[in-house]
Write a protein that holds these residues in place. Structure first.
Motif, PDB file in Angstrom:
ATOM      1  N   ARG A 264      -5.720   9.385 -15.638  1.00 46.95           N
ATOM      2  CA  ARG A 264      -4.664   9.476 -14.973  1.00 46.95           C
ATOM      3  C   ARG A 264      -3.533   9.421 -15.650  1.00 46.95           C
ATOM      4  NH1 ARG A 264      -6.991   8.457  -9.926  1.00 46.95           N
ATOM      5  NH2 ARG A 264      -9.207   8.415 -10.453  1.00 46.95           N
ATOM      6  N   THR A 303      -1.603   5.486 -14.912  1.00 49.56           N
ATOM      7  CA  THR A 303      -1.639   4.589 -13.429  1.00 49.56           C
ATOM      8  C   THR A 303      -3.367   4.192 -13.663  1.00 49.56           C
ATOM      9  OG1 THR A 303      -2.557   6.709 -12.570  1.00 49.56           O
ATOM     10  CG2 THR A 303      -0.154   6.322 -12.088  1.00 49.56           C
ATOM     11  N   SER A 304      -3.809   4.015 -14.851  1.00 50.19           N
ATOM     12  CA  SER A 304      -4.997   3.450 -14.737  1.00 50.19           C
ATOM     13  C   SER A 304      -5.260   2.356 -15.702  1.00 50.19           C
ATOM     14  CB  SER A 304      -6.405   4.391 -15.062  1.00 50.19           C
ATOM     15  OG  SER A 304      -7.416   3.988 -15.137  1.00 50.19           O
ATOM     16  N   TYR A 305      -3.841   1.590 -15.728  1.00 45.94           N
ATOM     17  CA  TYR A 305      -3.518   0.544 -16.692  1.00 45.94           C
ATOM     18  C   TYR A 305      -3.589  -0.642 -15.835  1.00 45.94           C
ATOM     19  CZ  TYR A 305      -1.522  -0.970 -21.094  1.00 45.94           C
ATOM     20  OH  TYR A 305      -1.397  -1.874 -22.203  1.00 45.94           O
ATOM     21  N   GLY A 310       0.366  -2.495 -12.380  1.00 45.90           N
ATOM     22  CA  GLY A 310      -0.851  -1.660 -12.060  1.00 45.90           C
ATOM     23  C   GLY A 310      -0.581  -0.473 -12.900  1.00 45.90           C
TER      24      GLY A 310
ATOM     25  N   LYS B 123     -11.376   4.493 -10.160  1.00 45.36           N
ATOM     26  CA  LYS B 123     -11.105   4.178 -11.397  1.00 45.36           C
ATOM     27  C   LYS B 123     -12.052   3.231 -12.140  1.00 45.36           C
ATOM     28  CE  LYS B 123      -6.074   3.845 -10.371  1.00 45.36           C
ATOM     29  NZ  LYS B 123      -4.908   3.162 -10.491  1.00 45.36           N
ATOM     30  N   GLY B 124     -12.393   3.625 -13.470  1.00 48.38           N
ATOM     31  CA  GLY B 124     -13.118   2.678 -14.058  1.00 48.38           C
ATOM     32  C   GLY B 124     -12.733   1.352 -14.211  1.00 48.38           C
ATOM     33  N   LEU B 185      -2.936  -6.915 -21.395  1.00 43.21           N
ATOM     34  CA  LEU B 185      -2.450  -5.691 -21.127  1.00 43.21           C
ATOM     35  C   LEU B 185      -0.958  -5.940 -20.389  1.00 43.21           C
ATOM     36  CD1 LEU B 185      -5.063  -3.343 -19.559  1.00 43.21           C
ATOM     37  CD2 LEU B 185      -4.154  -3.467 -21.841  1.00 43.21           C
TER      38      LEU B 185
END
Lengths: 646, 356
Positions: A264, A303-305, A310, B123-124, B185
């Motif tokens: 994404r 958006t997949s972080y 998020g 989502k993975g 992250l």
């Protein structure tokens, strides 16, 4: 974690930060009456409009890929990042010039050429060390290969409405027009809007199984405009102003990762570029002085972080101001002196601001002695960065080269030629400031030379012409900037350690036959063989292996049949085997591929206007292939272009 | 006799470096085969290359099987493998990039895949590290801030537990789950906590504050936990936090970086970057026992450590430049090379099965 972050950085920077903006617009159809029915290539590197209109060339990157020796790196689909390189060198050694202004990027040097659409392009030429372009800016001499794009209108007064549709859910209306406002002012305008869902089916292998999937998340919305105004001051001087805007919003499908749900990521960018030049090309002393401003803002979203907010959003804003001045003076009947000075200030803003001041000074001479033509060039590049309170790069370098053309027989068009040159490539911001760097970086340098023979013939009746060109080339890259890991994954060492030795040969054959006043045939073929060996260190596993993404051979064929107002074109592209990483083992091997395309175009005159319909069926054998590993390319797909020229 | 063996092994080492697939075994290997049967090496692979792999090296035949997982299952392992647990006959692999866990039965040669996906968001979860509890449950840390409990027999997710940010290493002790919340992250604003969750009630019991960017956690025989905080790779240095697993109190902080660790009981072997050696930290006495078990100046990039105390062999993974194939070397404590073989890209975990 750190490795993911690091790779995200490296991959992102390379993949996206070179302004991965693409534009897909309808291709301006050719007006067959205006062009002679035999296509004689002006020189082996000019990609005439007719040829690239009828090959699957949405944009400058794909169009350039049909010229000899150019290798296209394409991440697939309408929105995929596209860069070009030549003769085994990286894309950092290819300069891109749009109407005389160099287009580049302080962040990653290479830029996404998929961004430059083909509306209004009358000419795309790929030049090696020399070019017929007059009054080139000094920055032209930085790279051994330059893509020169001239967007000039096909006619002085016209309006063209186009609509292109096809696979990928593509709808692409366009409008271009040119007019002479009065005897001193002419205006050319282009705009195009593109929307596509970017979907296409593809196949890939997992062990013994072959799986079928659809490329998703690759939707594109684009809007481009271009305005070109020429004001003729007097019979020798004109003032030329150009403004280009580009807006792009697209999904980024990412690599096909086994077992993984769709990625994404998306990219939004908007560019504005404006330049104004005062040019005198008529006198003995020709000169050009101009100013260019460009700004580019890029926003990348994932958006997949899994951070606290998020998502990952990275915004980059770049601004650049360039003043460019060139002169050309025919001091003697057979001697021409050239000189050019460019000064530019570029700023990159992301969290902090880094700026680069760049001054390039060029001096050149061209001398004709009987059947010998010698050109020599010298370039001085001065760079000085300001990275706020941290370490800043600065460097001053000298480079240059000589090219010789020789016609040994006065009665024969046989030409022998050779070039030798040294090119200096300064590190970009990504290499200097965006990864942890240990030690100081120097510029890369490449020494190159080539030797060739060219023969061109037209028969007595002037209805058959053919040409053959064969050359040997050799490039040595030293102080190549490579990154090596240290024990700490988050700190990589970027150093000038790399060495690459490249050599190869290239042959270009073309033939043009005019059977009668209404029917002609054109065929051209180019074949390049290149060996690019890693000579960095004999203790590396990659030593003397072919460097990554450098096919051993590349070949292109174009066959064009024209009858009155119809054109049928068959085009084929071949890339030989190459490796996705530096080690030449089976695990890294990417198969070679052939892709074949057919295009049919017809011009239907309606009163004073021309309606052109062109249908393209590309990759008609539905070859499943990848240029970049795990980024599948589209299989069979089609486009239908309708345009009305008034 | 020793010199003769040394000569023979050097000769074989030269031959070793010329061959591509089959490795010839030097004489010194005999004493490894007293204990070890097969060596399994997990190769992480390069991001987005789908080239994570498993290498199997059989000691008695001295043969390598590259892509062992593909050989067993007929399909590839996936993209970026991060962890491996060998609990004979089962081998569990975490494939982070592909968001999957693979279970291999080394006896039946069956392979089973489990997708680690949040089915609500599709989502993975970005799975990272595994811990095998003595009741047969696998605990899996996921970068989306969760821990999955997986029943090893049915190979299904039985629970999803919310923990801190970007959890890495994890451990279950005294019926409590402890996770290192790295917050990687959110760099440069790392997390610095350990989540403590009751494994029976799935409730949060506590949050322990440690140094920033914690990644690894170990337990000693006396119930003390050791947490490695990595700092920020810049001005904040790595630190080791020693925590009482009953009271959850930090009882000591040591300025140590136990990187690439390998634990056997109370012995923790690690890479000492200052001295460029494999060193030994004693978890019971909470101090460095030997800072030069093996000197490794010839290793370009150390990516894994494994030790067999019975045959006194130290295995090291050599990652070179992280994009070419790696290599595993086995050394005696005196530094004599016993074996070496090629692996895939970035050999990050070395495990072995024993003869008994």
């Amino acid at each position: 974690m750190h490795k993911i972050l690091l790779y995200t950085f490296v991959f992102l920077n390379a993949y996206i930060l070179s302004a991965q903006v693409d534009s897909v617009i309808s291709i301006q159809p050719v007006t067959i009456e205006k062009v002679s029915s035999t296509i004689i290539p002006k020189n082996e590197y000019d990609l005439q409009k007719e040829v690239f209109v009828n090959t699957p060339s949405q944009n400058v990157a794909e169009a350039s890929s049909w010229t000899p020796g150019i290798y296209l790196k394409d991440y697939g689909g309408i929105g995929g990042l596209k860069t070009i390189s030549s003769k085994g060198l990286s894309s950092n050694y290819t300069g891109v010039f749009l109407n005389g202004t160099k287009v580049e990027n302080t962040l990653s040097t290479q830029i996404d050429l998929g961004k430059f659409d083909l509306i209004g392009c009358s000419e795309v030429s790929i030049t090696q060390n020399t070019s017929k372009e007059l009054l080139k800016p000094a920055s032209f001499y930085i790279s051994p290969t330059n893509v020169v794009i001239n967007m000039k209108p096909i006619d002085s007064n016209f309006v063209n409405l186009g609509l292109k549709t096809g696979s990928f859910g593509l709808i692409n209306p366009s409008l271009s027009a040119a007019t002479n406002l009065n005897s001193k002012n002419s205006l050319f305008f282009n705009s195009s809007y593109t929307t596509a869902n970017g979907k296409y089916p593809f196949q890939y292998n997992n062990g013994t199984e072959t799986l079928n999937e659809t490329r998703e998340g690759a939707d594109v919305k684009r809007f481009n405009t271009y305005i070109d105004h020429v004001y003729t001051i007097n019979e020798s001087i004109e003032l030329n102003t150009q403004i280009r805007t580009n807006y792009n919003n697209q999904g980024l499908p990412g690599a096909v990762v086994l077992y993984n749900p769709t990625s994404r990521q998306s990219l939004k960018s908007s560019d504005l570029q404006g330049s104004t030049n005062l040019i005198n090309t008529k006198n003995k002393l020709k000169w050009r002085t101009g100013f260019n401003y460009s700004q580019s803002s890029l926003s990348y979203l994932d958006t997949s972080y899994f951070n606290t907010i998020g998502y990952l959003q990275q915004d980059y804003n770049q601004y650049s101001y360039t003043s460019s001045n060139s002169i050309s003076y025919k001091i003697l009947p057979k001697t021409t002196l050239t000189s050019a000075v460019d000064y530019s200030l570029s700023l990159l803003r992301k969290d902090k601001t880094i700026n680069r001041k760049n001054t390039n000074i060029h001096i050149g001479i061209e001398q004709k002695i009987k059947s010998l033509n010698i050109k020599a060039f010298y370039l001085n590049q001065n760079i000085s960065d300001n990275n706020e309170d941290n370490s800043s790069y600065s460097n001053s370098s000298k480079s240059g080269g000589v090219s010789v053309k020789y016609y040994p027989f006065t009665t024969s068009p046989l030409k022998l030629y050779g070039n030798i040159g040294k090119y200096i490539r300064n590190p970009n911001f990504q290499e200097l400031y965006y990864l942890r760097v240990l030690g100081d970086l120097k510029p890369e340098n490449t020494s190159s030379y080539n030797l060739g023979i060219n023969y061109f013939r037209i028969n007595k009746q002037k209805n058959i012409s053919w040409s053959v060109d064969i050359k040997y080339f050799n490039n040595s890259v030293r102080d190549k900037i490579i990154s090596t890991p240290s024990q700490n994954l988050f700190i990589w060492s970027i150093q000038n350690l790399g060495k690459v030795d490249i050599q190869g040969f290239e042959s270009i054959v073309s033939i043009s036959i005019k059977l009668d006043s209404s029917f002609s045939i054109y065929y051209s073929n180019s074949y390049t063989y290149q060996q690019a060996l890693d000579k960095t260190s004999s203790s590396n596993r990659e030593y003397e292996n072919q460097i990554a993404y450098t096919p051993f051979d590349i070949s292109k064929h174009i066959l064009m049949l024209k009858h009155k107002k119809s054109v049928l074109t068959l085009s084929s592209m071949y890339n030989g085997i190459r490796y996705s990483l530096g080690e030449n083992i089976e695990a890294n091997l990417l198969n070679g591929w052939w892709v074949n395309n057919i295009s049919i175009g017809q011009i239907i005159p309606i009163k004073e206007s021309d309606l052109t319909i062109q249908f393209q069926l590309n990759n008609f054998f539905d070859k499943q292939y990848q240029i970049i590993k795990n980024f599948p390319m589209p299989g069979r797909h089609w486009y239908l272009t309708t345009s009305l020229k008034i | 006799m020793k010199i003769f063996h040394l000569f023979i092994s050097s000769l074989f080492c030269c031959l070793l470096s010329c061959k591509q697939h089959e490795e010839v075994q030097p004489d010194n290997n005999q004493n490894i085969s007293i204990n070890i049967e097969d060596i399994y090496v997990l190769n992480e692979g390069t991001w987005q290359q789908n080239n994570a792999s498993l290498t199997r090296y059989n000691i008695s035949n001295a043969t390598i099987k590259e892509s062992y997982f593909e050989h067993l299952s007929g399909r590839e392992l996936g993209d970026v493998a991060n962890d491996l647990i060998l609990n004979y006959p089962h081998l569990f692999i975490v494939v982070n990039g592909s968001n999957t866990i693979e279970k291999i039965n080394l006896k039946t040669k069956n392979t089973t895949q489990l997708s680690i996906i949040n089915f609500q968001t599709n989502k993975g979860r970005s799975p990272r590290r595994l811990f095998l509890n003595n009741n047969g449950d696998l605990y899996l840390s996921n970068f989306d801030g969760t821990v999955n409990v997986i029943d090893t027999a049915s190979f299904k997710v039985t629970k999803t537990i919310r923990v801190g940010k970007n959890p890495e290493g994890l451990i279950v002790a005294n019926e409590k789950l402890f996770t290192c919340n790295s917050g990687g992250l959110d760099f440069p604003i790392y997390d610095s906590t350990i989540s403590v969750i009751s494994t029976s009630q799935i409730t949060s019991l506590d949050t322990i504050s440690v140094g920033i960017n914690p990644s690894n956690i170990f337990l000693n025989s006396e119930g003390y936990l050791f947490v490695q905080s990595n700092g920020n790779y810049n001005d904040i240095e790595p630190k080791l936090y020693i925590i009482n697993s009953i009271s959850h109190k930090v009882e000591a902080i040591q300025s140590l970086s136990l990187s690439t660790p390998y634990q056997i009981g109370d012995s923790l072997f690690y890479y000492n970057s200052d001295l460029n050696t494999i060193s030994l930290y004693d978890l019971k006495s909470k101090s460095i026992k030997n800072n030069n078990v093996l000197s490794i100046p010839f290793i370009e990039t150390l990516t894994a450590i494994s030790v067999d105390p019975l045959t006194q062999t130290i295995f090291v993974g050599e990652g070179y430049n992280y994009v070419s194939r790696g290599r595993v070397f086995g050394y005696s404590y005196e530094g004599v090379e016993k074996l070496s073989f090629d692996t895939g890209v970035i050999p990050s975990k070395i495990k072995f099965t024993t003869n008994n």
